[in-house]
Design an enzyme around this catalytic site. Structure first.
Site, mmCIF file in Angstrom:
data_model
loop_
_atom_site.group_PDB
_atom_site.id
_atom_site.type_symbol
_atom_site.label_atom_id
_atom_site.label_comp_id
_atom_site.label_asym_id
_atom_site.label_seq_id
_atom_site.Cartn_x
_atom_site.Cartn_y
_atom_site.Cartn_z
ATOM 1 N N LYS A 68 0.862 -1.185 0.000
ATOM 2 C CA LYS A 68 0.000 0.000 0.000
ATOM 3 C C LYS A 68 0.897 1.233 0.000
ATOM 4 O O LYS A 68 1.521 1.569 1.007
ATOM 5 C CB LYS A 68 -0.918 0.053 1.225
ATOM 6 C CG LYS A 68 -1.977 1.156 1.031
ATOM 7 C CD LYS A 68 -2.550 1.681 2.301
ATOM 8 C CE LYS A 68 -1.737 2.787 2.917
ATOM 9 N NZ LYS A 68 -1.642 4.023 2.094
ATOM 10 N N GLU B 79 10.652 1.548 9.901
ATOM 11 C CA GLU B 79 11.599 2.659 9.775
ATOM 12 C C GLU B 79 10.833 3.932 10.048
ATOM 13 O O GLU B 79 9.935 4.287 9.279
ATOM 14 C CB GLU B 79 12.271 2.677 8.406
ATOM 15 C CG GLU B 79 13.711 3.160 8.501
ATOM 16 C CD GLU B 79 14.010 4.333 7.615
ATOM 17 O OE1 GLU B 79 14.424 5.382 8.157
ATOM 18 O OE2 GLU B 79 13.831 4.216 6.392
ATOM 19 N N CYS C 232 13.393 11.209 6.278
ATOM 20 C CA CYS C 232 13.395 10.752 7.675
ATOM 21 C C CYS C 232 14.737 10.996 8.341
ATOM 22 O O CYS C 232 14.801 11.308 9.522
ATOM 23 C CB CYS C 232 12.975 9.292 7.760
ATOM 24 S SG CYS C 232 13.952 8.212 6.731
ATOM 25 N N GLU D 224 9.751 16.202 15.500
ATOM 26 C CA GLU D 224 10.150 16.061 14.103
ATOM 27 C C GLU D 224 9.332 17.045 13.279
ATOM 28 O O GLU D 224 8.099 17.039 13.334
ATOM 29 C CB GLU D 224 9.894 14.627 13.610
ATOM 30 C CG GLU D 224 10.408 14.411 12.195
ATOM 31 C CD GLU D 224 10.221 12.982 11.701
ATOM 32 O OE1 GLU D 224 9.166 12.387 11.983
ATOM 33 O OE2 GLU D 224 11.134 12.469 11.034
HETATM 34 P P1 ADP Z 1 2.997 10.659 6.927
HETATM 35 O O1 ADP Z 1 3.109 11.695 7.970
HETATM 36 O O2 ADP Z 1 4.186 10.402 6.105
HETATM 37 O O3 ADP Z 1 1.716 10.659 6.156
HETATM 38 P P2 ADP Z 1 2.234 8.162 8.096
HETATM 39 O O4 ADP Z 1 3.140 7.372 8.926
HETATM 40 O O5 ADP Z 1 0.915 8.547 8.669
HETATM 41 O O6 ADP Z 1 3.120 9.389 7.768
HETATM 42 O O7 ADP Z 1 1.978 7.453 6.697
HETATM 43 C C1 ADP Z 1 2.842 6.557 6.087
HETATM 44 C C2 ADP Z 1 2.016 5.456 5.449
HETATM 45 O O8 ADP Z 1 1.255 4.804 6.451
HETATM 46 C C3 ADP Z 1 1.020 5.920 4.403
HETATM 47 O O9 ADP Z 1 0.988 4.970 3.345
HETATM 48 C C4 ADP Z 1 -0.290 5.926 5.164
HETATM 49 O O10 ADP Z 1 -1.421 5.764 4.344
HETATM 50 C C5 ADP Z 1 -0.106 4.718 6.071
HETATM 51 N N1 ADP Z 1 -0.935 4.707 7.297
HETATM 52 C C6 ADP Z 1 -1.367 5.764 8.016
HETATM 53 N N2 ADP Z 1 -2.079 5.348 9.088
HETATM 54 C C7 ADP Z 1 -2.119 3.986 9.054
HETATM 55 C C8 ADP Z 1 -2.691 2.964 9.877
HETATM 56 N N3 ADP Z 1 -3.379 3.265 10.981
HETATM 57 N N4 ADP Z 1 -2.514 1.677 9.540
HETATM 58 C C9 ADP Z 1 -1.796 1.354 8.451
HETATM 59 N N5 ADP Z 1 -1.242 2.262 7.625
HETATM 60 C C10 ADP Z 1 -1.385 3.575 7.908
#
Ligand code: ADP
Length: 494
Positions: free
Chosen positions: A182, A258, A293, A392
């Site tokens: 995803k 990560e 990051c 951050e």
């Molecule tokens: P960013 O601040 O980079 O958007 P996230 O860590 O929220 O950081 O997002 C990184 C990835 O994690 C994206 O692909 C996002 O859709 C996915 N994501 C966000 N929340 C969830 C969740 N609860 N479970 C699984 N994947 C998630």
């Protein structure tokens, strides 16, 4: 100078399942960060679409020979995939740039070749990690046999969409797994082309699938799916923790995470060329507009060189030119979204409320083509509890702290929560080694900042910056589980 017309980049509202593009109703909008315009729609895979993709991967893993074929054959397919990616470099770079913050010139010169080369690196491990023979008594044979997990779930962020696929999917496929990926809902399109090229290279249909959607619905359904045997994730610490919790509650599975960072750049006053270090420090926080990051977001500098170094950095910050990812002259890309820019402004405001002073920057550039362009920002007069030091920011914002003794410098470099990376600049090898040992971080760069193309060096964080490693032998090992075998042939001897 416009290198390509963003409106000419055609994309589809689709997943990639079972070896083909699967169109689906657009429910989300994907914006171009460069001009804030809607570029295209995106489907939102619900639990049943995620289930279809995972079932497809599981069937492909069981019924194709991907996991069972000679590892060198898997390696050949990965190398072919890398060749096809490079051959399409220009198109892929434009696809990457249009909805992300990656300037198209950088995407062509760095992201695409790194994506291909990363796959080649992992291909070389396909037949190198078979397991081991254990020391047992003479009439026994003990084996530790490396085997793939089955279906690996991968969730990736928006900052380096293609490269992240190379790291996550490359390692998993080299080890003989199938993958359901995803990508970030903000940068979902370039990876679909990557999947098409994987099929062309010979990856069996169903071994690499993509589901589109957000984290709450699609990411969560993927994380919880019982046929996902291992999760790998790059993104924020908070989301990584949520993914780990979901895994734990729904049937424990290993996770590679990560996560975030607040990485220090520690500069001692014995550096032979302060101006060179100024260039490195400035690049480490302005590359991809700080949306990396491992961005070096905290400058910790010994008093004797502080003023000269800060001047050199401020000068470089001032020379950066904001502009769209398709603008060949721009040197500072946009912030990924208006919400993220607002978050950054809020942290800067709270930093000032807590007593910090701005040496330069602190806000958004005026005018421009739409989109949010954040001024490279230097924040002075901060203490360890200042929000700009603690949190951050994920933008081109550098805090400055000065110190007198080595011990003070190392103490300032430590962070309460994060330990992703650190830079050390010194001409004294003893000091460099003491700092290397003293810094609690997953990566320490000495007299440089940033990765090289030595993919054999793994990357990953200490503390709340992560669990496990991407890249290196360790990344392939993380995609393998180990079966213990003990054969007793004493009984067959009589
Ligand atoms: P960013 O601040 O980079 O958007 P996230 O860590 O929220 O950081 O997002 C990184 C990835 O994690 C994206 O692909 C996002 O859709 C996915 N994501 C966000 N929340 C969830 C969740 N609860 N479970 C699984 N994947 C998630």
């Amino acid at each position: 100078m416009q290198i390509f017309d963003p409106r000419s980049i055609a994309v589809q509202s689709a997943h990639f399942i079972g070896g083909r593009v699967v169109p689906d109703t657009a429910l989300l909008n994907v914006l171009r960060p460069s001009d804030g315009q809607v570029h295209a729609g995106l489907p939102l895979a619900d639990a049943s679409t995620v289930d279809a993709a995972v079932q497809n991967a599981w069937q492909a893993w069981r019924h194709t020979d991907w996991a069972r074929r000679a590892p060198r054959e898997r390696a050949r397919v990965l190398r072919r995939w890398a060749d096809l990616i490079e051959a399409e470099g220009e198109r892929l770079a434009q696809l990457e740039a249009v909805c992300s913050t990656r300037p198209v010139r950088d995407a062509a010169a760095w992201d695409v070749p790194f994506t291909a080369e990363g796959l080649r690196f992992f291909s070389e491990y396909a037949d190198k990690l078979g397991g081991e023979v254990a020391a047992t008594r003479h009439d026994h044979l003990g084996l530790v046999v490396a085997e793939p997990y089955g279906v690996v779930g991968a969730i990736t962020p928006w900052n380096f969409p293609l490269v992240m696929v190379s790291w996550k999917v490359g390692a998993a496929l080299a080890a003989g797994n199938a993958v359901v990926l995803k990508p970030s809902e903000m940068t979902p399109f370039s990876v679909i082309r990557l999947a098409e090229l994987a099929i062309e290279a010979g990856v069996p249909a169903g071994i690499f699938n993509i589901v589109q959607g957000d984290g709450r619905t699609t990411g969560d359904a993927l994380t919880r799916h019982p046929l996902i045997s291992k999760m790998t994730f790059t993104g924020s610490t908070r989301t990584g923790a949520a993914i780990m919790a979901s895994c734990a509650l729904q049937g424990p599975k290993p996770v590679t995470l990560e996560l975030g960072g607040k990485s220090p750049q520690l500069v001692f006053d014995d550096v032979p060329d302060v101006d060179r270090v100024a260039g490195i420090v400035a690049r480490a926080i302005t590359g991809n507009a700080g949306q990396v990051c491992v961005a070096g977001s905290r400058l910790i500098v010994q008093r004797g060189v502080a003023e000269a170094l800060i001047d050199g950095i401020a000068q470089r910050f001032g020379a950066l030119k904001p502009g769209a990812t398709w603008d060949g002259q721009a040197t500072l890309p946009p912030i990924i979204s208006a919400q993220q820019a607002a978050r950054m402004l809020d942290i800067v405001e709270r930093a000032r409320d807590a007593g910090a002073q701005l040496r330069c920057g602190g806000g958004l550039f005026d005018g421009g083509p739409g989109g949010a362009y954040f001024q490279p920002t230097l924040i002075e007069g901060v203490t360890a509890d200042n929000p700009a030091v603690q949190e951050e920011i994920f933008g081109p914002v550098l805090t400055v702290q000065t110190f007198d003794t080595e011990e003070e410098g190392l103490a300032l470099a430590a962070h309460e929560h994060y330990g992703l990376a650190a830079g050390v600049h010194t001409a004294d090898i003893g000091r460099a080694m003491r700092a290397m040992r003293g810094l609690s971080a997953g990566t320490v760069w000495i007299n440089r900042y940033g990765r090289s193309d030595d993919f054999v060096i793994p990357t990953g964080g200490y503390h709340q910056s992560g669990i496990g490693k991407d890249l290196g032998r360790q990344a392939v090992e993380a995609n393998l589980r180990f079966k213990s075998v003990l054969m007793d042939f004493a009984a067959t001897h009589q």
